[in-house]
Write a protein that holds these residues in place. Structure first.
Motif, PDB file in Angstrom:
ATOM      1  N   SER A  93       0.840  -1.200   0.000  1.00  0.00           N
ATOM      2  CA  SER A  93       0.000   0.000   0.000  1.00  0.00           C
ATOM      3  C   SER A  93       0.875   1.250   0.000  1.00  0.00           C
ATOM      4  CB  SER A  93      -1.044  -0.025   1.112  1.00  0.00           C
ATOM      5  OG  SER A  93      -0.496   0.249   2.340  1.00  0.00           O
ATOM      6  N   ALA A  94       2.080   1.193   0.592  1.00  0.00           N
ATOM      7  CA  ALA A  94       3.015   2.326   0.495  1.00  0.00           C
ATOM      8  C   ALA A  94       3.491   2.503  -0.949  1.00  0.00           C
ATOM      9  CB  ALA A  94       4.207   2.118   1.420  1.00  0.00           C
ATOM     10  N   ALA A  97       0.660   4.060  -2.931  1.00  0.00           N
ATOM     11  CA  ALA A  97       0.481   5.464  -2.550  1.00  0.00           C
ATOM     12  C   ALA A  97       1.475   6.324  -3.326  1.00  0.00           C
ATOM     13  CB  ALA A  97       0.667   5.637  -1.046  1.00  0.00           C
ATOM     14  N   LYS A  98       2.717   5.830  -3.459  1.00  0.00           N
ATOM     15  CA  LYS A  98       3.737   6.579  -4.196  1.00  0.00           C
ATOM     16  C   LYS A  98       3.344   6.737  -5.666  1.00  0.00           C
ATOM     17  CE  LYS A  98       8.659   6.576  -5.257  1.00  0.00           C
ATOM     18  NZ  LYS A  98       9.986   6.222  -4.804  1.00  0.00           N
ATOM     19  N   ILE A 100       0.266   6.430  -7.070  1.00  0.00           N
ATOM     20  CA  ILE A 100      -0.977   7.196  -7.242  1.00  0.00           C
ATOM     21  C   ILE A 100      -0.707   8.683  -7.053  1.00  0.00           C
ATOM     22  CG2 ILE A 100      -3.243   7.675  -6.226  1.00  0.00           C
ATOM     23  CD1 ILE A 100      -3.304   4.638  -5.465  1.00  0.00           C
ATOM     24  N   PHE A 101      -0.002   9.028  -5.957  1.00  0.00           N
ATOM     25  CA  PHE A 101       0.161  10.445  -5.648  1.00  0.00           C
ATOM     26  C   PHE A 101       1.269  11.117  -6.448  1.00  0.00           C
ATOM     27  CE2 PHE A 101      -2.016   8.971  -1.689  1.00  0.00           C
ATOM     28  CZ  PHE A 101      -3.226   9.549  -2.033  1.00  0.00           C
ATOM     29  N   THR A 102       1.969  10.366  -7.302  1.00  0.00           N
ATOM     30  CA  THR A 102       2.849  11.019  -8.269  1.00  0.00           C
ATOM     31  C   THR A 102       2.182  11.042  -9.644  1.00  0.00           C
ATOM     32  OG1 THR A 102       4.011   8.925  -8.560  1.00  0.00           O
ATOM     33  CG2 THR A 102       5.021  10.522  -7.115  1.00  0.00           C
ATOM     34  N   GLY A 103       0.926  10.562  -9.714  1.00  0.00           N
ATOM     35  CA  GLY A 103       0.187  10.604 -10.973  1.00  0.00           C
ATOM     36  C   GLY A 103       0.726   9.641 -12.011  1.00  0.00           C
ATOM     37  N   ARG A 106      -2.332   3.688 -11.704  1.00  0.00           N
ATOM     38  CA  ARG A 106      -3.370   3.227 -10.791  1.00  0.00           C
ATOM     39  C   ARG A 106      -3.146   1.752 -10.522  1.00  0.00           C
ATOM     40  NH1 ARG A 106      -5.868   6.802  -8.291  1.00  0.00           N
ATOM     41  NH2 ARG A 106      -7.299   5.165  -7.721  1.00  0.00           N
TER      42      ARG A 106
END
Lengths: 146, 374
Positions: A93-94, A97-98, A100-103, A106
């Motif tokens: 999940s880490a 997260a990296k 997803i949040f760097t675009g 998915r």
């Protein structure tokens, strides 16, 4: 509590324990599948991990690969990620997260349960999924049994 | 200047939304998410503030005994896929800023055109991938530390640029190579009493993954000028930054090291090495980090004593910490740092009273954070 009740209680408990131990042993057989219509016959654990981590969108033969995941927290998913991808739930999940949040991408789409995954994989020659060995039938091909 | 990029981004979003109805029924795909950190820290050095970067006006322990300014933030993230080729990202972050508020600011707003899953071009406000954890430095949940080592990451306060970048990903044998290039970028960095403008930014960033090994290379250049509180713009100075990083992470343990050489009117180098071991939900780790004093480069006017003193921020730190993944999408971290200022250096401490000299001092910092993603 009477002695008989205690014994009945204990034997029920032991039986439950035995059953749960048996199911725990029996459920540790994840296999990676593609459609029976797919030309892919085998993959290594590394190649499979790359597809499920979104590091590639293709099979080694350059055809498109569409990974299908199982629900977070399910036993089969934990089994797959531990054995094939070598990441535990929190590492995974880490990792996402990296991404997803760097675009940059998915995580794979999720279907609930072996039957749903098998049906989706059988229909789509580009799909790749993982299910329990006992759920395999003729519509899909096992390409990795870690 | 940045306004025009927002306009382009907004127009892009509009064009895609207008188009969306004619394409496949599954588009546009819009996803919302967010992340945040609640953090508190305490430093034993009462003559200065221990701050994470130069945009944060105060910290512990000169201004506040316990401070939340370094690590506390919350962010919202919207990603929209308009069709298989066009997507957009908007990320808004609220953290303690130069004005001393938690006013949300746009960290990223860009539109991406993907030629294939392995090649794209983006326009708008974009992350600058200087270091291995640059893209995700605000997302504490994605790394093991309380925050990336400040001796290295603080050297480049710029986290995004307004401009254009491109990415190309390809395989060489068993290794995966991702090349990113900033083709043009500019940035405005607000500090408490001044601003720093950057323009003509370009850079090349390469990440190679081979099995459990990841290597990172980056080189970037830009022109920067400081605008003081009276609104006077200083001379434009060329910045060039070269950095290398390597990480080995086979699953149960990891080591990571990064190195930076930064050239402006001075030359500074900085490095850290960190390692940890994963035991179920616990990841204890240890880090050593240091940065060198700035050596003045030829070709610039000789620096005054004041400039020499201000420029020397050399310090080193040994950190011990642990990350605990105590529940889904949430972690707790605790870190202890022993920071040693070099001779003739006040380090990165802020708000030191005039005349106070802390050269060679040693102090301790403890930090605790809870990181979450949603």
């Amino acid at each position: 509590m009477k002695p008989q009740e205690i014994i009945r209680c204990l034997s029920t408990f032991l039986l439950l324990l035995a059953v749960s131990a048996f199911t725990a042993n029996a459920s540790a057989e994840v296999v990676v599948i593609v459609s029976a219509k797919s030309p892919v016959t085998s993959l290594t654990a590394e190649q499979t991990a790359k597809i499920f981590l979104g590091k590639t969108s293709e099979f080694p033969d350059d055809s498109d690969a569409v990974p299908i995941d199982q629900p977070v927290g399910s036993e089969i998913r934990n089994e797959f990620y531990t054995k094939v991808v070598h990441k535990n739930t929190s590492q995974l999940s880490a990792y996402w997260a990296k991404i997803i949040f760097t675009g940059d991408g998915r995580p794979p789409d999720i279907l609930d349960g072996d039957a749903a995954v098998r049906r989706a994989v059988a229909k789509n020659p580009n799909a790749i999924g993982y299910i329990d060995k006992t759920s395999v039938n003729r519509t899909v091909r096992v390409i990795l049994a870690p | 200047m940045a306004i025009r990029y927002y306009l382009i981004v907004l127009l892009g979003f509009y064009a895609c939304l207008a188009n969306a109805e004619t394409t496949q029924s599954s588009y546009p795909k819009v996803t919302f998410g967010g992340f945040g950190t609640l953090g508190v820290n305490h430093s034993t050095m009462y003559y200065g503030d221990y701050t994470l970067d130069s945009t944060i006006p105060k910290g512990s322990a000169f201004s506040d005994n316990w401070s939340t300014t370094n690590d506390t933030r919350i962010a919202g993230h919207v990603a929209a896929n308009f069709n298989p080729k066009v997507s957009g990202v908007l990320q808004v972050v609220a953290e303690y800023n130069a004005e001393g508020t938690y006013q949300p600011e746009i960290e990223w707003a860009n539109v991406k055109y993907a030629f294939s899953p392995d090649a794209y071009i983006r326009i708008g406000r974009i992350a600058v991938p200087t270091f291995m954890q640059s893209d995700n430095r605000d997302v504490g949940y994605t790394y093991v530390w309380v925050h990336p080592p400040i001796e290295v990451y603080r050297q480049l306060a710029i986290t995004h640029s307004d401009g254009v970048d491109a990415m190309y990903r390809f395989e060489v044998g068993e290794s995966m190579n991702t090349v990113k290039a900033i083709l043009y970028g500019e940035n405005t960095l607000e500090r408490e009493t001044s601003k720093s403008d950057s323009k003509d930014m370009w850079g090349i960033f390469d990440t190679t993954e081979y099995g459990a090994t990841t290597m990172h290379f980056s080189y970037q250049e830009r022109l920067s000028a400081t605008i003081n509180s009276a609104g006077v713009t200083g001379p434009w100075i060329r910045n060039s930054d070269l950095s290398l990083g390597i990480q080995y992470d086979p699953g149960n343990w990891f080591v990571i090291s990064e190195w930076l050489q930064r050239k402006t009117t001075t030359k500074i180098s900085a490095m850290y090495v960190s390692g940890g071991y994963r035991i179920n939900k616990f990841t204890p780790y240890m880090t050593y980090a240091q940065n060198s004093p700035g050596s003045f480069l030829p070709g610039f006017p000789p620096p005054s004593q004041g400039t020499i003193t201000r420029t020397n921020r050399a310090q080193s730190a040994v950190s011990l910490g642990v990350r605990w993944d105590f529940m889904k999408n949430t972690d707790f971290k605790f870190e202890y740092d022993q920071v040693k200022l070099s001779d003739s250096s006040n380090g990165f401490l802020a708000n030191i009273p005039t005349g106070v000299i802390l050269y060679g001092a040693k102090f301790h910092v403890i930090s605790a954070v809870v990181d979450f993603v949603f």
